[in-house]
Design an enzyme around this catalytic site. Structure first.
Site, PDB file in Angstrom:
ATOM      1  N   CYS A  79       0.705  -1.331   0.603  1.00  0.00           N
ATOM      2  CA  CYS A  79       0.259   0.008   0.114  1.00  0.00           C
ATOM      3  C   CYS A  79       1.414   1.310   0.202  1.00  0.00           C
ATOM      4  O   CYS A  79       1.828   1.002  -0.777  1.00  0.00           O
ATOM      5  CB  CYS A  79      -0.908   0.106   1.453  1.00  0.00           C
ATOM      6  N   HIS A 187      -3.452  -4.672   0.002  1.00  0.00           N
ATOM      7  CA  HIS A 187      -3.439  -5.161   0.838  1.00  0.00           C
ATOM      8  C   HIS A 187      -3.669  -7.064   1.051  1.00  0.00           C
ATOM      9  O   HIS A 187      -4.334  -7.912   1.283  1.00  0.00           O
ATOM     10  CB  HIS A 187      -4.423  -4.485   2.517  1.00  0.00           C
ATOM     11  N   GLU A 189      -2.347  -8.838   3.507  1.00  0.00           N
ATOM     12  CA  GLU A 189      -2.874  -9.702   4.121  1.00  0.00           C
ATOM     13  C   GLU A 189      -4.587  -8.991   4.760  1.00  0.00           C
ATOM     14  O   GLU A 189      -4.861  -9.628   6.465  1.00  0.00           O
ATOM     15  CB  GLU A 189      -1.734  -8.644   5.634  1.00  0.00           C
TER      16      GLU A 189
END
Lengths: 205, 252
Positions: A79, A187, A189
């Site tokens: 990001c 992202h 994650e």
């Protein structure tokens, strides 16, 4: 061991949890020695570019990250961490980045059609460039898989490095690679199974 | 292609998930950690945790649970409930939340939106509004729908966006708990008023309520619901297959 660089911005908890889930030895740290001794580096970040760059520079971690990347250590920016890899950003005035990848970070609003909302928030599919199809970090995922984006700025003028884009009225840079340096605008994650598989591939480098 | 999001909302009190009908008559449903993991594995695009605990002991219990949830789920997590200060933002973000939803706290102190957006970024600040028709006017209610603020909902939401809110959750009190479909006319008015993502909430009773929502209002970005998901009346994988059959983009 994979170090998640802690320089005071971003949700490091989720990244650490992802690495734990994958059984990867992950350490959240802002310590130069730990970053230098890590096998690979993740540079996270949310918020504004200038503020993040300032924080990263304040304890010389910018130099540490650049030096380690130049030793061919795998580095993944996520990001805002990805945006920092570029030469310059125009968020709240022009700010220099780490210049590990050629290109600039600019607002997406002028390049997308009217009616498309900013920020670009949500799950969008990844489309690989020729280079991206062979990228090591994408070896466990297929064309068109969905990942989670939240951003108002994107990397531009970096065609040679783009490995994946997302269609949002225009082709937005979703992922880049230059040698051992990787950038993910989305992202991983927060991208469910797909994101975990990208992180797994990175941790195998 | 960007997809429409399906978001289960978990109301948590003293560490357990509860669901109110028209904000009253709460029933214990399940453990937040188990339910969160279930949704993560079963097609939810995002989760919202709403802390309706009153006591400070309850708050610390919620923080522990939030950490446990965040360790196990790898989709975006929004947390709301009693967010009144920047310290409250900090508290839940440190436990693994990605976004923070403000409601009554922002009505009391509208600067909270601006300050939070400045500190954490607009993407982090979700303005949640409980709206009800009063004399034909969309009106904002506070305190879980109990107090009429007299604020015009469209004005309030526009002000929130100007101050830096990154997303809107529009909860129609008129349709909430009725299970007869989302409040299309109210949502349409909000979608016309702002150009940031709008999440529809209140009224989902069956799969068709979601197909009607996204077919009639292409500007709506997400559908949020609680009990229809918790009780299995709408199964998210089936819902998404149906949406895709109708030509609505979803993540499968």
């Amino acid at each position: 061991m994979t170090v998640i660089v802690d320089y005071g911005v971003g949700n490091l908890f989720s990244l650490k949890s992802s690495l734990d889930y994958l059984g990867e030895d992950g350490i959240v740290s802002g310590d130069e020695n730990i970053i230098r001794s890590a096998d690979r580096i993740i540079l996270p970040g949310v918020g504004a570019f200038a503020d993040a760059k300032k924080k990263l520079s304040s304890n010389s971690l910018d130099k540490v990250v650049v030096e380690e990347a130049k030793k061919c250590k795998p580095l993944m920016g996520i990001c805002l961490g990805m945006q920092l890899l570029f030469e310059k950003s125009y968020e709240f005035g022009a700010t220099e980045g780490l210049s590990l990848i050629a290109g600039e970070v600019k607002p997406i609003a002028p390049v997308i059609p009217k009616g498309y909302k900013v920020p670009h928030i949500g799950w969008n599919s990844l489309h690989f460039t020729g280079k991206g199809r062979n990228s090591e970090v994408f070896k466990y995922i297929a064309e068109g898989e969905f990942v989670y984006f939240v951003h108002s700025f994107a990397a531009m003028g970096c065609e040679d490095s783009v490995t994946a884009f997302a269609e949002y009225g225009a082709d937005l840079t979703a992922a880049v690679q230059r040698g051992n340096v990787f950038g993910m605008q989305f992202h991983p994650e927060k991208s469910g199974e797909t994101g975990l598989r990208i992180l797994k591939a990175f941790c195998e480098l | 292609m960007i997809t429409k999001r399906i978001i289960p909302c978990l109301d948590v009190r003293d560490g357990r998930v509860v669901k109110g009908v028209n904000f009253e008559g709460l029933n214990d449903v399940s453990s937040p950690v188990e339910l969160g993991k279930f949704y993560n594995d079963n097609g939810a695009d995002e989760l919202v945790f709403y802390d309706i605990t009153a006591s400070s002991e309850g708050r610390s219990l919620f923080a522990d649970i939030l950490r446990k949830v965040a360790e196990q789920i790898f989709i975006p997590l929004t947390v709301g409930g009693a967010i009144n200060t920047l310290e409250d933002f900090d508290r839940v973000l440190k436990c693994g939340a990605d976004k923070v939803s403000v409601n009554s706290g922002a009505i009391r102190n509208p600067d909270l939106i601006y300050e939070a957006a400045k500190k954490y970024g607009s993407q982090c600040v979700v303005l949640s509004a409980d709206v009800k028709r009063v004399d034909g006017r969309f009106t904002v209610f506070a305190k879980g729908g109990r107090i009429n603020t007299g604020l015009d909902a469209l004005e309030w939401i526009k002000r929130g966006v100007e101050r830096g809110a990154g997303e809107i959750v529009l909860n129609s009190i008129d349709t909430d708990g009725v299970k007869n479909g989302f409040d299309i006319s109210m949502l349409e008015a909000v979608c016309e008023a702002v150009n940031i993502p709008v999440i529809a909430s209140g009224g989902a009773g069956c799969i068709d309520d979601f197909t009607v929502l996204f077919s009639n209002l292409p500007k709506v970005d997400a559908g949020l619901a609680a009990s229809v998901f918790h009780f299995g009346e709408v199964k998210i994988p089936e819902l998404k297959v149906r949406l895709r059959e109708k030509g609505i983009p979803v993540r499968l």
